[in-house]
Design a protein around this motif. Structure first.
Motif, PDB file in Angstrom:
ATOM      1  N   ALA A  57       0.837  -1.202   0.000  1.00 13.89           N
ATOM      2  CA  ALA A  57       0.000   0.000   0.000  1.00 13.89           C
ATOM      3  C   ALA A  57       0.873   1.254   0.000  1.00 13.89           C
ATOM      4  CB  ALA A  57      -0.924  -0.011   1.207  1.00 13.89           C
ATOM      5  N   ALA A  58       1.966   1.227   0.749  1.00 14.76           N
ATOM      6  CA  ALA A  58       2.888   2.363   0.776  1.00 14.76           C
ATOM      7  C   ALA A  58       3.535   2.546  -0.596  1.00 14.76           C
ATOM      8  CB  ALA A  58       3.949   2.157   1.844  1.00 14.76           C
ATOM      9  N   ARG A  59       3.888   1.436  -1.249  1.00 15.80           N
ATOM     10  CA  ARG A  59       4.482   1.507  -2.587  1.00 15.80           C
ATOM     11  C   ARG A  59       3.532   2.187  -3.556  1.00 15.80           C
ATOM     12  NH1 ARG A  59       5.655  -3.944  -5.836  1.00 15.80           N
ATOM     13  NH2 ARG A  59       3.404  -3.941  -5.880  1.00 15.80           N
ATOM     14  N   MET A  60       2.265   1.783  -3.525  1.00 12.33           N
ATOM     15  CA  MET A  60       1.281   2.377  -4.430  1.00 12.33           C
ATOM     16  C   MET A  60       1.055   3.849  -4.098  1.00 12.33           C
ATOM     17  SD  MET A  60      -2.555   1.161  -5.210  1.00 12.33           S
ATOM     18  CE  MET A  60      -3.252   1.527  -6.786  1.00 12.33           C
ATOM     19  N   GLY A  61       0.998   4.178  -2.815  1.00 12.46           N
ATOM     20  CA  GLY A  61       0.809   5.567  -2.411  1.00 12.46           C
ATOM     21  C   GLY A  61       1.967   6.449  -2.837  1.00 12.46           C
ATOM     22  N   ILE A  62       3.188   5.944  -2.701  1.00 15.72           N
ATOM     23  CA  ILE A  62       4.369   6.707  -3.121  1.00 15.72           C
ATOM     24  C   ILE A  62       4.346   6.906  -4.634  1.00 15.72           C
ATOM     25  CG2 ILE A  62       6.877   6.608  -3.343  1.00 15.72           C
ATOM     26  CD1 ILE A  62       6.888   5.224  -0.563  1.00 15.72           C
ATOM     27  N   ALA A  63       3.951   5.869  -5.366  1.00 20.84           N
ATOM     28  CA  ALA A  63       3.881   5.975  -6.828  1.00 20.84           C
ATOM     29  C   ALA A  63       2.849   7.019  -7.247  1.00 20.84           C
ATOM     30  CB  ALA A  63       3.543   4.616  -7.442  1.00 20.84           C
TER      31      ALA A  63
END
Length: 115
Positions: free
Chosen positions: A63-69
């Motif tokens: 979820a953090a990866r997607m949010g950062i992207a």
């Protein structure tokens, strides 16, 4: 679920007010969070604050990866094709399946007894 706040800085990543190395013990989780930054070559250019809730550590890292992207995409629209090609903007469509009546779970059945 994760909320991501991105601001120009020295590359510090905080997750739930803790350093990323303290929050994610496994190297795989830390690598997952940093993938969008590595692909777009922006590692060390932003300070990132993530608030993650629910799920396990793997789910929170994803979820953090997607949010950062998504935050990188909002910051610079030219990064979108790179992030899209890497698959960081695609949400995982799988969801929890509800329990059905007459069964102990969503798909499990009670043990069959012949006699």
């Amino acid at each position: 679920m994760a909320r991501v706040f991105l601001r120009p800085g020295g590359g510090r990543i905080l997750i739930n007010r803790r350093e990323m190395d303290d929050y994610f013990q496994a190297e795989a989780h830390r690598a997952t969070v940093q993938q969008p930054l590595l692909v777009t070559e922006t590692l060390g250019k932003f300070d990132i604050l993530v608030t993650a809730r629910g799920g396990g550590l793997s789910g929170q890292a994803a979820a953090a990866r997607m949010g950062i992207a998504r935050a990188l995409q909002n910051f610079n629209a030219e990064l979108r094709p790179t992030l899209k090609k890497a698959g960081f903007l695609t949400r995982d469509p799988r969801k929890h399946e509800r329990k059905k009546y007459g069964r102990p779970g969503a798909r499990k059945r009670f043990q069959y007894s012949k006699r």
